[in-house]
Design a protein around this motif. Structure first.
Motif, PDB file in Angstrom:
ATOM      1  N   LYS A 195       0.949  -1.091  -0.048  1.00 19.47           N
ATOM      2  CA  LYS A 195      -0.036   0.079  -0.116  1.00 19.47           C
ATOM      3  C   LYS A 195       1.021   1.229  -0.078  1.00 19.47           C
ATOM      4  N   TYR A 196       0.580   2.118  -0.788  1.00 16.19           N
ATOM      5  CA  TYR A 196       1.252   3.541  -0.627  1.00 16.19           C
ATOM      6  C   TYR A 196       1.268   4.149   0.555  1.00 16.19           C
ATOM      7  N   ALA A 197       2.220   4.802   1.082  1.00 11.72           N
ATOM      8  CA  ALA A 197       1.977   5.637   2.159  1.00 11.72           C
ATOM      9  C   ALA A 197       2.697   7.116   1.898  1.00 11.72           C
ATOM     10  N   ASP A 198       1.677   7.902   1.913  1.00  8.07           N
ATOM     11  CA  ASP A 198       2.162   9.406   1.616  1.00  8.07           C
ATOM     12  C   ASP A 198       2.954  10.037   2.764  1.00  8.07           C
ATOM     13  N   ALA A 199       3.263  11.282   2.763  1.00  6.03           N
ATOM     14  CA  ALA A 199       3.915  11.899   3.535  1.00  6.03           C
ATOM     15  C   ALA A 199       3.273  11.617   5.003  1.00  6.03           C
ATOM     16  N   LYS A 200       2.191  12.092   5.195  1.00  6.30           N
ATOM     17  CA  LYS A 200       1.532  12.024   6.473  1.00  6.30           C
ATOM     18  C   LYS A 200       1.110  10.584   6.914  1.00  6.30           C
ATOM     19  N   LYS A 201       0.898   9.899   6.160  1.00  9.68           N
ATOM     20  CA  LYS A 201       0.609   8.338   6.535  1.00  9.68           C
ATOM     21  C   LYS A 201       1.998   7.675   7.072  1.00  9.68           C
TER      22      LYS A 201
ATOM     23  N   GLY B 288       4.860 -13.562   1.630  1.00  7.27           N
ATOM     24  CA  GLY B 288       4.236 -13.897   2.827  1.00  7.27           C
ATOM     25  C   GLY B 288       3.884 -12.964   3.843  1.00  7.27           C
ATOM     26  N   PHE B 289       4.305 -11.750   3.745  1.00  6.36           N
ATOM     27  CA  PHE B 289       4.148 -10.653   4.674  1.00  6.36           C
ATOM     28  C   PHE B 289       2.920 -10.013   4.342  1.00  6.36           C
ATOM     29  N   LYS B 290       2.340  -9.630   5.633  1.00 10.58           N
ATOM     30  CA  LYS B 290       1.111  -9.028   5.659  1.00 10.58           C
ATOM     31  C   LYS B 290       0.723  -7.538   5.217  1.00 10.58           C
ATOM     32  N   ASN B 291       1.336  -6.696   6.198  1.00  9.99           N
ATOM     33  CA  ASN B 291       0.967  -5.417   6.364  1.00  9.99           C
ATOM     34  C   ASN B 291       2.276  -4.491   5.713  1.00  9.99           C
ATOM     35  N   VAL B 292       2.388  -4.432   4.501  1.00  7.93           N
ATOM     36  CA  VAL B 292       3.878  -3.968   3.505  1.00  7.93           C
ATOM     37  C   VAL B 292       3.256  -2.431   3.170  1.00  7.93           C
ATOM     38  N   PHE B 293       3.975  -1.631   3.528  1.00  9.27           N
ATOM     39  CA  PHE B 293       3.773  -0.277   2.801  1.00  9.27           C
ATOM     40  C   PHE B 293       4.982   0.182   2.056  1.00  9.27           C
ATOM     41  N   HIS B 294       4.739   1.159   1.045  1.00 15.33           N
ATOM     42  CA  HIS B 294       6.016   1.591   0.373  1.00 15.33           C
ATOM     43  C   HIS B 294       5.650   3.097   0.357  1.00 15.33           C
ATOM     44  N   LEU B 295       6.756   3.918   0.531  1.00 18.93           N
ATOM     45  CA  LEU B 295       6.793   5.312   0.479  1.00 18.93           C
ATOM     46  C   LEU B 295       6.222   5.878  -0.937  1.00 18.93           C
ATOM     47  N   GLU B 296       5.079   6.856  -1.009  1.00 17.95           N
ATOM     48  CA  GLU B 296       4.798   7.161  -2.443  1.00 17.95           C
ATOM     49  C   GLU B 296       6.063   8.095  -2.831  1.00 17.95           C
ATOM     50  N   GLY B 297       6.592   7.732  -3.784  1.00 19.25           N
ATOM     51  CA  GLY B 297       7.238   8.757  -4.616  1.00 19.25           C
ATOM     52  C   GLY B 297       8.624   8.857  -3.791  1.00 19.25           C
TER      53      GLY B 297
ATOM     54  N   ASP C 191       2.667   9.116  10.215  1.00 17.29           N
ATOM     55  CA  ASP C 191       1.699   8.374  11.344  1.00 17.29           C
ATOM     56  C   ASP C 191       2.122   6.983  11.741  1.00 17.29           C
ATOM     57  N   LEU C 192       2.694   6.116  10.582  1.00 17.62           N
ATOM     58  CA  LEU C 192       2.999   4.817  10.932  1.00 17.62           C
ATOM     59  C   LEU C 192       4.389   5.048  11.802  1.00 17.62           C
ATOM     60  N   ALA C 193       5.304   5.678  11.341  1.00 16.18           N
ATOM     61  CA  ALA C 193       6.590   5.829  11.907  1.00 16.18           C
ATOM     62  C   ALA C 193       6.640   6.234  13.410  1.00 16.18           C
ATOM     63  N   ALA C 194       5.571   6.937  13.891  1.00 14.68           N
ATOM     64  CA  ALA C 194       5.249   7.198  15.093  1.00 14.68           C
ATOM     65  C   ALA C 194       4.903   6.109  16.117  1.00 14.68           C
ATOM     66  N   ASP C 195       4.802   4.925  15.569  1.00 14.74           N
ATOM     67  CA  ASP C 195       4.470   3.656  16.424  1.00 14.74           C
ATOM     68  C   ASP C 195       5.623   3.050  16.360  1.00 14.74           C
ATOM     69  N   SER C 196       6.039   2.695  17.563  1.00 14.80           N
ATOM     70  CA  SER C 196       7.425   1.883  18.125  1.00 14.80           C
ATOM     71  C   SER C 196       7.343   0.702  17.244  1.00 14.80           C
TER      72      SER C 196
ATOM     73  N   LYS D 279       6.502  17.013  -0.211  1.00 11.92           N
ATOM     74  CA  LYS D 279       5.250  17.063   0.456  1.00 11.92           C
ATOM     75  C   LYS D 279       5.465  17.529   1.787  1.00 11.92           C
ATOM     76  N   VAL D 280       6.217  17.367   2.643  1.00 12.31           N
ATOM     77  CA  VAL D 280       6.266  17.755   4.073  1.00 12.31           C
ATOM     78  C   VAL D 280       6.742  19.194   4.056  1.00 12.31           C
ATOM     79  N   LYS D 281       7.364  19.824   2.951  1.00 12.24           N
ATOM     80  CA  LYS D 281       7.576  21.267   2.963  1.00 12.24           C
ATOM     81  C   LYS D 281       6.440  22.016   2.676  1.00 12.24           C
ATOM     82  N   GLU D 282       5.534  21.270   1.615  1.00 14.53           N
ATOM     83  CA  GLU D 282       4.190  21.965   1.286  1.00 14.53           C
ATOM     84  C   GLU D 282       3.238  21.778   2.402  1.00 14.53           C
ATOM     85  N   SER D 283       3.204  20.909   3.151  1.00 15.69           N
ATOM     86  CA  SER D 283       2.069  20.582   4.225  1.00 15.69           C
ATOM     87  C   SER D 283       2.515  20.893   5.457  1.00 15.69           C
ATOM     88  N   GLY D 284       3.590  21.530   5.667  1.00 13.59           N
ATOM     89  CA  GLY D 284       4.004  21.830   6.927  1.00 13.59           C
ATOM     90  C   GLY D 284       4.162  20.747   7.974  1.00 13.59           C
TER      91      GLY D 284
END
Length: 345
Positions: free
Chosen positions: A133-139, A216-225, A142-147, A233-238
């Motif tokens: 699944k794509y993870a945009d900058a905010k996502k 066989g992995f279940k919850n895999v994300f990749h950073l969009e772009g 948010d995911l990275a904040a979870d240890s 994006k973090v610059k544009e969105s603050g």
């Protein structure tokens, strides 16, 4: 028109260095089926040559991978032309460079390859359509904040060395094809955790996410772009920026400054530094990190041996270079090569 460059690269490089025309550096990729890569390549070469596009583009049956620069005045025309060249490319995301001097490329190279990313995958059941699944900058933040989230860097060691995300795990290998099975092995006990994979522009981590799901992995994300899109994006969105240091790029710039932090060290003296250079010795060209003081001391060389070599008469240099692959160490990935650098006492 000729479908390849006929001017010496040395002359082309000098031209772009002297040219003050504003240019925009960007990258893009797309996994989609190309029936005839050679014909697709030739058509693209004609189109891009007319717009004075420069850069490196790979075409394969599995898609396209491009890092280019475009005259800024032609950018909108280029975008329209690209989007209309194939339905799969319509509205494709374009990653605009974070830190751009307009001198990133000086020639247009479009090559047909077996794959746009060499992955070593031979399993016919592997399917790029089944990707993470794509993870945009905010996502991502948010995911990275979870240890419990695991962040995996799918780049090479010299890229990771100068800049990476907080708490990112490096896969210690020399090639992407080696990284894929290593990532699976390293994460074997974490198949049910959230895993985010990232790379420079998204192309490697997208394929890596598909491979992890395939294994066989279940919850895999990749950073969009990738990093490039994230930083923009973090610059544009603050948003808070979780990337530290420099983003390595595969063009004449060799890096985009993201933060002022210098997290790497000079390979010759150990002082803080993150400027990549290629040894000026034409019989070496090793890619390494060099500070300004060592650049003067070694005259842009990676060792005293290379420094001595460049002062030999040209005929002796040519004789000793005979039979050597002059570019063998450009973007060299082997950490063992770095151990041969001369360290100042």
């Amino acid at each position: 028109m000729a479908l390849h460059n006929r001017v010496s690269r040395k002359e082309l490089k000098e031209r772009i260095l002297q040219d003050n025309t504003p240019r925009t550096t960007l990258s893009f990729y797309c996994y989609f089926k190309i029936e005839d890569p050679q014909q697709f390549r030739n058509n693209l070469y004609r189109i891009f040559s007319e717009l004075n596009v420069l850069g490196r583009i790979y075409i394969a049956h599995e898609g396209i991978n491009a890092q280019i620069s475009v005259p800024s005045a032609y950018f909108n025309q280029f975008k329209t032309t690209l989007y209309q060249s194939d339905q799969a490319l319509n509205n494709l995301r374009l990653n605009i460079a974070v830190d751009d001097d307009g001198k990133s490329f000086y020639v247009l190279d479009i090559k047909v390859r077996n794959k746009i990313v060499a992955d070593g995958i031979e399993d016919p059941a592997f399917n790029m359509a089944n990707k993470g699944k794509y993870a945009d900058a905010k996502k991502f933040n948010d995911l990275a904040a979870d240890s419990e989230t695991i962040i995996i860097d799918m780049r090479n060691h010299y890229e990771f060395e100068v800049g990476h995300f907080e708490n990112a795990i490096e896969i210690p290998s020399d090639t992407f094809r080696e990284q894929l099975p290593m990532a699976v092995e390293m994460m074997e006990q974490h198949k049910d955790k959230n895993i985010i994979m990232y790379c420079t522009g998204g192309i490697r981590c997208e394929k890596a996410s598909a491979y992890m799901l395939h294994r066989g992995f279940k919850n895999v994300f990749h950073l969009e772009g990738g990093i490039i899109n994230y930083v923009n994006k973090v610059k544009e969105s603050g948003l808070a920026n979780k990337f530290h240091g420099k983003n390595f790029v595969f063009d004449q710039r060799l890096g985009e400054r993201v933060t002022n932090e210098i997290i790497a060290k000079c390979h010759q003296c150990g002082k803080p530094a993150d400027t990549h250079v290629n040894c000026v010795n034409d019989a070496c060209h090793l890619l390494f990190i060099q500070c300004e003081e060592c650049a003067k001391e070694f005259e842009g060389c990676c060792s005293y041996d290379c420094k001595e070599f460049i002062h030999l008469p040209e005929d002796q240099q040519k004789e000793q270079r005979s039979g050597i692959d002059l570019g063998r160490n450009v973007f060299n990935k082997a950490k063992s090569r770095l151990g041969n650098l001369s360290i100042k006492s």
